[in-house]
Design an enzyme around this catalytic site. Structure first.
Site, PDB file in Angstrom:
ATOM      1  N   TYR A  18     -25.886  27.971  -3.998  1.00 29.37           N
ATOM      2  CA  TYR A  18     -26.062  28.972  -2.943  1.00 29.37           C
ATOM      3  C   TYR A  18     -26.011  28.384  -1.550  1.00 29.37           C
ATOM      4  O   TYR A  18     -25.755  29.101  -0.596  1.00 29.37           O
ATOM      5  CB  TYR A  18     -27.303  29.845  -3.150  1.00 29.37           C
ATOM      6  CG  TYR A  18     -28.573  29.161  -3.568  1.00 29.37           C
ATOM      7  CD1 TYR A  18     -29.382  28.529  -2.654  1.00 29.37           C
ATOM      8  CD2 TYR A  18     -28.977  29.193  -4.898  1.00 29.37           C
ATOM      9  CE1 TYR A  18     -30.563  27.920  -3.038  1.00 29.37           C
ATOM     10  CE2 TYR A  18     -30.153  28.583  -5.296  1.00 29.37           C
ATOM     11  CZ  TYR A  18     -30.941  27.949  -4.366  1.00 29.37           C
ATOM     12  OH  TYR A  18     -32.102  27.347  -4.746  1.00 29.37           O
TER      13      TYR A  18
ATOM     14  N   LYS B  94     -24.608  45.754  11.135  1.00 29.37           N
ATOM     15  CA  LYS B  94     -24.196  45.618  12.532  1.00 29.37           C
ATOM     16  C   LYS B  94     -25.233  46.350  13.379  1.00 29.37           C
ATOM     17  O   LYS B  94     -25.183  47.569  13.527  1.00 29.37           O
ATOM     18  CB  LYS B  94     -22.806  46.241  12.694  1.00 29.37           C
ATOM     19  CG  LYS B  94     -22.177  46.060  14.035  1.00 29.37           C
ATOM     20  CD  LYS B  94     -20.745  46.615  13.996  1.00 29.37           C
ATOM     21  CE  LYS B  94     -20.037  46.393  15.289  1.00 29.37           C
ATOM     22  NZ  LYS B  94     -18.646  46.857  15.240  1.00 29.37           N
TER      23      LYS B  94
ATOM     24  N   ILE C 272     -16.221  46.492   9.436  1.00 35.91           N
ATOM     25  CA  ILE C 272     -17.137  45.651   8.661  1.00 35.91           C
ATOM     26  C   ILE C 272     -16.921  45.844   7.163  1.00 35.91           C
ATOM     27  O   ILE C 272     -17.274  44.970   6.379  1.00 35.91           O
ATOM     28  CB  ILE C 272     -18.612  45.844   9.082  1.00 35.91           C
ATOM     29  CG1 ILE C 272     -19.086  47.287   8.938  1.00 35.91           C
ATOM     30  CG2 ILE C 272     -18.824  45.326  10.501  1.00 35.91           C
ATOM     31  CD1 ILE C 272     -20.578  47.475   9.219  1.00 35.91           C
ATOM     32  N   GLU C 273     -16.305  46.948   6.775  1.00 35.17           N
ATOM     33  CA  GLU C 273     -15.939  47.148   5.371  1.00 35.17           C
ATOM     34  C   GLU C 273     -14.943  46.085   4.934  1.00 35.17           C
ATOM     35  O   GLU C 273     -15.052  45.500   3.854  1.00 35.17           O
ATOM     36  CB  GLU C 273     -15.309  48.529   5.151  1.00 35.17           C
ATOM     37  CG  GLU C 273     -16.205  49.702   5.449  1.00 35.17           C
ATOM     38  CD  GLU C 273     -16.108  50.209   6.887  1.00 35.17           C
ATOM     39  OE1 GLU C 273     -16.081  49.390   7.849  1.00 35.17           O
ATOM     40  OE2 GLU C 273     -16.072  51.431   7.074  1.00 35.17           O
TER      41      GLU C 273
ATOM     42  N   GLU D  39     -16.108  44.560  22.013  1.00 36.74           N
ATOM     43  CA  GLU D  39     -16.786  43.909  20.891  1.00 36.74           C
ATOM     44  C   GLU D  39     -16.212  42.520  20.640  1.00 36.74           C
ATOM     45  O   GLU D  39     -16.932  41.604  20.261  1.00 36.74           O
ATOM     46  CB  GLU D  39     -16.683  44.769  19.632  1.00 36.74           C
ATOM     47  CG  GLU D  39     -17.468  46.058  19.729  1.00 36.74           C
ATOM     48  CD  GLU D  39     -17.327  46.908  18.496  1.00 36.74           C
ATOM     49  OE1 GLU D  39     -18.332  47.034  17.759  1.00 36.74           O
ATOM     50  OE2 GLU D  39     -16.223  47.445  18.246  1.00 36.74           O
TER      51      GLU D  39
END
Length: 122
Positions: free
Chosen positions: A56, A102, A75-76, A24
């Protein structure tokens, strides 16, 4: 003033190299981020002024930099880092909810994507 309003950025796409497995990091993949902020209204709304609110366009750049220049196994952890970076950049944010998707997760099955959402409160 206790009024708040919500700003949402949906489906921000970035190429990055997050994940547990070495391949990855080598191959990388696209990640998608949704960001939702509860912002203290302050005088910005009454004055119709950018000062005192969340720009933004700048928020997008904070998300982009965090996703593309750091490396996370989970990813957390990435979602929490994004939330904390946004809160550090914008003191007006009271709550940041970040979702990271993901789509090419290494899961032995058929799925659209894996998604994690994290909420960070100030």
């Amino acid at each position: 003033m206790t009024d708040v309003y919500t700003i949402t950025l949906k489906n921000c796409a970035f190429f990055a190299r997050h994940g547990v497995y070495p391949e990855e990091e080598v191959l990388g993949q696209r990640f998608y981020v949704d960001a939702e902020f509860d912002v203290a209204a302050g005088a910005a709304l009454e004055n119709d002024a950018l000062e005192g609110t969340v720009d933004y366009g700048v928020a997008f750049k904070v998300i982009e930099k965090t996703v593309t220049t750091s490396r996370h196994l989970l990813i957390e952890a990435l979602a929490l880092t994004i939330a904390k970076e946004l809160c550090a950049q914008f003191p007006e944010i009271r709550r940041a909810k970040i979702s990271v998707r993901k789509p090419s997760a290494p899961v032995p099955g058929i799925l659209d994507y894996v998604q994690v959402s994290v909420e960070h409160f100030r």
